[in-house]
Design a protein around this motif. Structure first.
Motif, short mmCIF file in Angstrom:
data_model
loop_
_atom_site.label_atom_id
_atom_site.label_comp_id
_atom_site.label_asym_id
_atom_site.label_seq_id
_atom_site.Cartn_x
_atom_site.Cartn_y
_atom_site.Cartn_z
N UNK A 1 0.81 -1.22 0.00
CA UNK A 1 0.00 0.00 0.00
C UNK A 1 0.84 1.26 0.00
N UNK A 2 2.02 1.23 0.61
CA UNK A 2 2.79 2.44 0.81
C UNK A 2 4.10 2.41 0.03
N UNK A 3 4.70 3.60 -0.10
CA UNK A 3 5.99 3.78 -0.76
C UNK A 3 5.95 3.27 -2.20
N UNK A 4 5.04 3.83 -2.96
CA UNK A 4 4.83 3.40 -4.35
C UNK A 4 5.69 4.21 -5.31
N UNK A 5 5.92 3.64 -6.50
CA UNK A 5 6.51 4.38 -7.61
C UNK A 5 5.38 5.17 -8.26
N UNK B 1 13.88 12.92 1.07
CA UNK B 1 12.61 12.60 1.73
C UNK B 1 11.63 13.76 1.74
N UNK B 2 12.11 15.01 1.73
CA UNK B 2 11.21 16.16 1.86
C UNK B 2 11.50 17.26 0.84
N UNK B 3 12.19 16.93 -0.26
CA UNK B 3 12.61 17.97 -1.21
C UNK B 3 11.43 18.69 -1.86
N UNK B 4 10.40 17.94 -2.26
CA UNK B 4 9.27 18.58 -2.94
C UNK B 4 8.54 19.50 -1.98
N UNK B 5 8.27 19.02 -0.79
CA UNK B 5 7.61 19.87 0.21
C UNK B 5 8.44 21.11 0.52
N UNK B 6 9.77 20.95 0.61
CA UNK B 6 10.65 22.08 0.90
C UNK B 6 10.58 23.13 -0.20
N UNK C 1 3.43 14.78 -7.76
CA UNK C 1 3.25 14.80 -6.32
C UNK C 1 1.97 15.50 -5.89
N UNK C 2 1.10 14.76 -5.24
CA UNK C 2 -0.02 15.37 -4.55
C UNK C 2 0.48 16.05 -3.28
N UNK C 3 -0.39 16.80 -2.65
CA UNK C 3 -0.05 17.42 -1.37
C UNK C 3 -0.80 16.66 -0.28
N UNK D 1 5.72 9.10 1.64
CA UNK D 1 5.91 7.70 1.30
C UNK D 1 6.39 7.48 -0.14
N UNK D 2 5.70 8.05 -1.11
CA UNK D 2 5.88 7.65 -2.51
C UNK D 2 7.15 8.20 -3.13
N UNK D 3 7.57 7.57 -4.21
CA UNK D 3 8.58 8.13 -5.10
C UNK D 3 7.87 9.07 -6.05
#
Length: 400
Positions: free
Chosen positions: A108-112, A200-205, A301-303, A310-312
Motif C-alpha cells: 500500500x505504501x511507498x509506491x513508484x 525525503x522532503x525535497x518537494x515539500x521544501x 506529487x499530490x499534497x 511515502x511515494x517516489x
C-alpha cells in the motif's frame, strides 16, 4: 534539493490525455536509441494498448525500451499484455511487486508514483498522467482533469539521470545514451524528487520556499490535498500578508474520503482569507501550482501524506513568465467556469459535530511525518518481469 537550476529549456504545458497522448506516442514512435518510461498505472484499455503497440514497434526496430511500473498501481495488468511486449524486446520492470493476501494488494505504501518519459536523452515528458482511458474526455463523467509538460533542453539530462538511477539495478548493460546539452529555449527549470533515502522532503521544501517568498499570488490545483502542518501554516500566513491564495481542489472526487479529509482543513484556511474552489466538472487529478508571475511546478506529487511522506515522486520546477501566465489563465478559467466557491459560512454549518474531526485532521497534518517513520521503509527495488503465459495465467518473475 541538490540539483542546480538549468537555463535554456523549452517547456510546453499538455492538458489531459487529449494533449498528452498524441505527443508522447509520436515521440516514442520517432525514438532512435532509447526510451526510459516510468509510470504508476497502465490499464489494458485503448490507451494502454496504444502504448503497448508503440513500444513493441520501437523495440522491434532496435530501440532500447525500459518500462518501469508500480507493483500496486499496475497489479492487474494481464500476463498476456506484458508477454507481448517482453517477447518483442521491451524490458518490463515492476517496483516492489508483492503477492496478494486474501485477494488484497499488500504493497500500500511507498509506491513508484512518478510519471516520466525520456527519449534518446533529448526529449522528456513529466507530469501526473497515467496510461489509461480515464484521462480522455470520452471516458465520461469520471474522466480525469490532469497535466504534464513536454521538455527539451539541458534539464532533460536531470530527468535522464534520475530515471537511469532508479533503473540502475536492472539496466544491463547500463545506458550509454549521452543527453544533449544544447539550449532549446529560454526557460529555467530543475527536477525535484521525493524518495525514501536522500530526498525525503525535497518537494515539500520547494513548495514551502516558494510560498514563503510569494508577494502577489499563489494558485494550487491539487487532487489530494491534505498537506503537512508547515505548508498549511505558510499558505495561511501568505494570505494574512495580502497574497491572493487560491486553492482548486476536488469537488467531484474519484474517492470521496479524500474530499472529506481535505474539508477538515477548510475552516483553518478560509478564516484567514484563503480562497477555495472545488472543481465539479470531472475528477481533478492534477498536481500543478504557481507563485507570483514566474515560478510554476508540474509533476506527480499530490499534497497529501502518501506523496509527501511515502511515494517516489517527481516534479519539474519552472521559472518563466510566459509559462506561468499560460498556466494562470488556464487555472483562472477553470476556477471561474467549472468550480464552486467554498465559503466560510458554508463550512461553519454543522461545525459543532465536525469540530472533533477537524481537530483530529488538523493534528494529523502536524504529526504525520513522524507517524510515517513508524512504517517500514522497504528497499526501492525494481524486479524485471518475464511472464510465461500458461493456461492458468500465472506470472513468473525472472532476471532478464
Amino acid at each position: 534539493m541538490n540539483k542546480p537550476w538549468v537555463e535554456g529549456n523549452s517547456v510546453e504545458l499538455l492538458i489531459n490525455g487529449e494533449g498528452y497522448y498524441p505527443r508522447v506516442f509520436e515521440a516514442m514512435a520517432q525514438a532512435r536509441e532509447e526510451i526510459l518510461l516510468e509510470t504508476f498505472i497502465i490499464f489494458d484499455d485503448k490507451v494502454g494498448q496504444q502504448l503497448q503497440r508503440v513500444l513493441i514497434e520501437a523495440a522491434r526496430r532496435g530501440v532500447r525500451v525500459e518500462l518501469a511500473v508500480d507493483g500496486y498501481g499496475t497489479a492487474d495488468l494481464p500476463d498476456a499484455f506484458i508477454a507481448a511486449m517482453t517477447e518483442a524486446g521491451v524490458r518490463f520492470h515492476a517496483f516492489d511487486p508483492q503477492p496478494r493476501v486474501a485477494g488484497m494488494r499488500t504493497n500500500l505504501f511507498r509506491r513508484l508514483h512518478r510519471k516520466i518519459v525520456v527519449i534518446d536523452g533529448e526529449l522528456a515528458f513529466i507530469g501526473g498522467i497515467n496510461y489509461s482511458a480515464d484521462h480522455l474526455g470520452d471516458y465520461g463523467p469520471m474522466a480525469k482533469q490532469d497535466y504534464a509538460v513536454e521538455v527539451r533542453g539541458p534539464v532533460v539530462a536531470q530527468l535522464h539521470a534520475s530515471s537511469r538511477q532508479l533503473m540502475a539495478p536492472v539496466l544491463e548493460p547500463p545506458s550509454q545514451v549521452r543527453p544533449l546539452t544544447q539550449p532549446a529555449g529560454q526557460i529555467s527549470a530543475v527536477l525535484v524528487e521525493r524518495d525514501n533515502t536522500r530526498h525525503r522532503s525535497d518537494i515539500e521544501a520547494c513548495y514551502l520556499q516558494a510560498v514563503r517568498a510569494a508577494r502577489q499570488r499563489i494558485v494550487v490545483a491539487n487532487a489530494y490535498f491534505f498537506p503537512g502542518y508547515r505548508l498549511l501554516r505558510e499558505l495561511r500566513n501568505a494570505a494574512r500578508r495580502g497574497v491572493q491564495v487560491t486553492l482548486i481542489l476536488q469537488g467531484q472526487p474519484d474517492m470521496r474520503w479524500v474530499r472529506a479529509l481535505s474539508r477538515l482543513l477548510y475552516n483553518y484556511l478560509l478564516r484567514d482569507g484563503v480562497r477555495i474552489h472545488e472543481y465539479c466538472q470531472r475528477p481533478l487529478h492534477g498536481k500543478v501550482a504557481l507563485v507570483d508571475d514566474e515560478w510554476s511546478t508540474v509533476g506527480s506529487s499530490n499534497l497529501d501524506p502518501l506523496s509527501l511522506s511515502f511515494n517516489l515522486e517527481a516534479n519539474l520546477l519552472i521559472r518563466d513568465r510566459a509559462f506561468n501566465q499560460h498556466l494562470y489563465q488556464h487555472l483562472t478559467s477553470l476556477a471561474s467556469d467549472h468550480c464552486k466557491a467554498v465559503t466560510l459560512e458554508r463550512m461553519i454549518r454543522g461545525y459543532w459535530w465536525r469540530a472533533p474531526l477537524i481537530f483530529i485532521g488538523f493534528h494529523l497534518t502536524r504529526y504525520f511525518p513522524r507517524i510515517a517513520g513508524w512504517f517500514p521503509a522497504h528497499r526501492q527495488r525494481l524486479k524485471s518481469v518475464q511472464p510465461e503465459v500458461q493456461a492458468q495465467g500465472d506470472l513468473h518473475e525472472g532476471n532478464t
